[in-house]
Design a protein around this motif. Sequence first.
Motif: not given
Length: 549
Positions: A490-498
Amino acid sequence: MTLAQNTLFLVLCTAVYAVNPTVILDNGTFIGSALGTIDSFLGIPFALPPVGELRFRAPQPNDPYRGLYNAGAFGPACIQQPLNLPDIVNPTALSSLTEILSALPTPAAEDEDCLTLDIVKPAGVTSESKLPVVYWIFGGGFEIGYSAIYNGSAIVERSLELGMPVVYVAVNYRLSALGFPAGKETREAGNGNLGFQDQREGLRWVQKYIAAFGGDPTKVMIWGESAGAISVAAQMLMNNGDTEGLFRAAFAESGSPIPTNTVESNQAIMDKFVTTAGCGDELGSSAVFDCLRSVSIEAIRTGINATPGLGFVEYTSIYRGWNPTSDGVTIPEPFLQMVLNSNIANIPLVSGDCDDEGTAFSLSNSNITTSSEFEDYITELCAGGNRIAVEPLFSAYPEDPTVGSPYDTGTKNNLTSQFKRLASISGDFFFEAPRRLFLQRIADKQPVYSYITKRMKSQPVLGAFHTSDLFNVFGPGDMTDYLIRFATTLDPNSGNTNVTEIQWPRYTLEGKKILTFLDGKVPLRIEEDTFRDEEIKTMTKFLLANPLP
């Protein structure tokens, strides 16, 4: 069937089971297909066939499944509206529009019995996997389109690469007169916006069965583009914003609650359809639908063919014959009125547009070459002849090509002295102004993220045209990653490792920050949603005061 035939059938079934994935629903066994890390189950009926006595009625749930089902091929498309080109005098406009139409895939088969959905999932998942579900609703102006066009495997494969696996579901729904009937007869019968009802019935099916495919019914995100994004907005507005627990998030590409009117506003088109289909004597009451249920599908097709088609191939520009309308039941009020009343599902939302939404829709209007012709056209089309009502639009959208669409291209791409002006006004009318109004009503109440895509800006005449963002999702592209993360967390940024990928800020009334997709060495940028602020404010004021004629 003879004993030998029975034996052969069982042998063949055993062979199929050995190599193809299967899923059991009720007492039915569905045989899908496998490709690497992906399993697909296609053409699954989610409702009873809307034929005969069920034509022009709300979708009815399937009976429990029994027996063996081949889920290895897409189901037929719902009945499509033909695309008929008007006489376009400008050769460049004709060439561009012909190129667009040639890129539109033609369904292998159309049928009235078309309420099916497709599922793509990671191989090996079980009912215990509980993966997020992305529920795709295709676009096509509510007149064309079908689920088979889109490559759901690209989404699932990318989700595996990100370590955030999802299940992809795509739904077919009724279109044109069969999906969005109009007129006072529709209000009396209570059968408006059947296409939206089909989409919701598909969501109910997902709640009941998606666990068998590894999905979590509590983690469904509805997602669509163009008419599909408008459908996403409709699902957020239906039942006064009550989701019925069917979905928890929404992702809308190039579509918001558009300026709609009532079913009665499309009476003339409904009358044309009904009369041509052979039921004109029954006009005036809901009994007309009894007649329409008795005629052949060929008669229905003939009636549909007699009515206006998609906006970009008609002089009516972005206006279509079979708009969603308020029917007093499924959509109780016009969309914008519902937005003002804040009857909106309180769920996380992503909503964005392409920069040049109106260019493709203005190609068919290259016969409009003078300012007086432009003003007459807009007066009739947008305000039913009320020139005083549209006067503010004339000054807000001047003839100067440097401020027209495709934007930021100077004097280039102006097919006629009015083309970029028409493209700007139509893009704001149906896309930018409704999006901005929608977000302003909900941004401080729920998580909202917004974007503008300016990619493909160098495309001659069209610029960053309507549907160009699809290349960045089904490509897949960087928008795919944001979508998968949003569906999962529910967050487009969460879990972004880039670490090089930009963080997408939440949209607020104070900051109005949006993510901008760009060509070139700097592909992403954060900007404020204040571009063409005065023009869009003027357009919004006009839309709220002037329902579609």
